[in-house]
Design a protein around this motif. Structure first.
Motif, PDB file in Angstrom:
ATOM      1  N   ARG A  67      40.059  35.895  48.491  1.00 29.00           N
ATOM      2  CA  ARG A  67      40.603  37.147  49.028  1.00 29.00           C
ATOM      3  C   ARG A  67      41.019  36.973  50.486  1.00 29.00           C
ATOM      4  O   ARG A  67      42.040  37.508  50.911  1.00 29.00           O
ATOM      5  CB  ARG A  67      39.567  38.261  48.881  1.00 29.00           C
ATOM      6  CG  ARG A  67      39.320  38.634  47.441  1.00 29.00           C
ATOM      7  CD  ARG A  67      38.195  39.620  47.284  1.00 29.00           C
ATOM      8  NE  ARG A  67      37.990  39.911  45.871  1.00 29.00           N
ATOM      9  CZ  ARG A  67      37.052  40.715  45.419  1.00 29.00           C
ATOM     10  NH1 ARG A  67      36.225  41.322  46.268  1.00 29.00           N
ATOM     11  NH2 ARG A  67      36.926  40.919  44.125  1.00 29.00           N
ATOM     12  N   LYS A  99      46.064  39.202  39.479  1.00 27.77           N
ATOM     13  CA  LYS A  99      44.671  39.655  39.337  1.00 27.77           C
ATOM     14  C   LYS A  99      43.982  39.783  40.696  1.00 27.77           C
ATOM     15  O   LYS A  99      43.267  40.745  40.945  1.00 27.77           O
ATOM     16  CB  LYS A  99      43.885  38.710  38.438  1.00 27.77           C
ATOM     17  CG  LYS A  99      44.168  38.890  36.974  1.00 27.77           C
ATOM     18  CD  LYS A  99      43.191  38.079  36.148  1.00 27.77           C
ATOM     19  CE  LYS A  99      43.571  38.120  34.690  1.00 27.77           C
ATOM     20  NZ  LYS A  99      43.000  39.207  33.965  1.00 27.77           N
ATOM     21  N   GLU A 102      45.292  42.878  42.294  1.00 25.35           N
ATOM     22  CA  GLU A 102      44.715  44.067  41.653  1.00 25.35           C
ATOM     23  C   GLU A 102      43.312  44.336  42.184  1.00 25.35           C
ATOM     24  O   GLU A 102      42.957  45.481  42.473  1.00 25.35           O
ATOM     25  CB  GLU A 102      44.670  43.890  40.131  1.00 25.35           C
ATOM     26  CG  GLU A 102      46.017  44.032  39.463  1.00 25.35           C
ATOM     27  CD  GLU A 102      45.984  43.641  37.987  1.00 25.35           C
ATOM     28  OE1 GLU A 102      44.881  43.531  37.399  1.00 25.35           O
ATOM     29  OE2 GLU A 102      47.078  43.459  37.419  1.00 25.35           O
ATOM     30  N   ARG A 103      42.514  43.272  42.323  1.00 23.49           N
ATOM     31  CA  ARG A 103      41.150  43.430  42.846  1.00 23.49           C
ATOM     32  C   ARG A 103      41.176  43.927  44.295  1.00 23.49           C
ATOM     33  O   ARG A 103      40.406  44.808  44.677  1.00 23.49           O
ATOM     34  CB  ARG A 103      40.388  42.111  42.756  1.00 23.49           C
ATOM     35  CG  ARG A 103      40.021  41.759  41.337  1.00 23.49           C
ATOM     36  CD  ARG A 103      39.133  40.522  41.284  1.00 23.49           C
ATOM     37  NE  ARG A 103      39.066  40.042  39.915  1.00 23.49           N
ATOM     38  CZ  ARG A 103      39.381  38.820  39.530  1.00 23.49           C
ATOM     39  NH1 ARG A 103      39.746  37.924  40.425  1.00 23.49           N
ATOM     40  NH2 ARG A 103      39.288  38.467  38.277  1.00 23.49           N
ATOM     41  N   SER A 106      42.143  47.534  44.294  1.00 23.95           N
ATOM     42  CA  SER A 106      41.083  48.419  43.807  1.00 23.95           C
ATOM     43  C   SER A 106      40.018  48.698  44.867  1.00 23.95           C
ATOM     44  O   SER A 106      39.347  49.732  44.801  1.00 23.95           O
ATOM     45  CB  SER A 106      40.429  47.844  42.546  1.00 23.95           C
ATOM     46  OG  SER A 106      39.615  46.729  42.860  1.00 23.95           O
TER      47      SER A 106
END
Length: 181
Positions: A67, A99, A102-103, A106
């Motif tokens: 990240r 993905k 998206e994380r 979120s």
């Protein structure tokens, strides 16, 4: 744990590598032994570096090395990045980049934004919360990185950067479509 061969210098030979585990002298740098040691050393160093960066980044809630690197790359492009562009830069698949985004979305660290010029296209942008989390993590990552490379002189550090860039960005490391890995 396997040990890295130690260079031994003799006046009549350029470089002799000795593997302490096998008591083996190697003078031919093109030998399979040297190739194996180089590959093994590169992989082990990468794993060790990744582990230290990951541990440092995780001090910040919701953050990890993957990240952190995604946010770093997006922040280098203030206009935002498409998922495909981000995947190419990170050298991961479009699916993996999607993905990860998206994380991050979120937990509020990035947003997807449609471009004004082309409403069909979306870019990923870092939110103010994402920037704050990145900056906090950067402090810890910088400390871990400094510690990891502390055994190198400044000259060795700069040489390592140069060598790794040449290995990862050279013409011989492009895939058949012309993209660099």
């Amino acid at each position: 744990m396997a040990r890295t061969p130690m260079p031994i210098y003799f006046p009549w030979k350029v470089i002799v590598m000795m593997c302490p585990m096998e008591s083996k002298f190697v003078t031919d740098v093109s030998s399979s032994f040297c190739s194996e040691m180089l590959f093994s050393s590169l992989v082990n160093a990468q794993i060790c570096a990744w582990s230290k960066i990951d541990k440092a980044a995780k001090i910040v809630p919701g953050m990890n090395a993957a990240r952190y690197l995604i946010l770093q790359n997006i922040l280098h492009h203030p206009e935002g990045l498409g998922v495909t562009e981000l995947a190419r830069i990170q050298r991961i698949t479009d699916g993996a980049a999607s993905k990860l985004c998206e994380r991050l979305e979120s937990i509020g660290l990035v947003i997807r934004k449609r471009l004004e010029k082309d409403k069909r296209r979306q870019v990923i942008m870092v939110t103010p919360e994402g920037r704050a989390a990145f900056e906090e993590a950067r402090t810890h990552v910088d400390e871990a990185t400094t510690q990891f490379f502390s055994s190198l002189t400044t000259e060795e550090y700069l040489q390592l950067i140069d060598m790794l860039r040449r290995l990862s960005c050279g013409e011989e490391n492009k895939d058949p479509k012309g993209d660099k890995y």
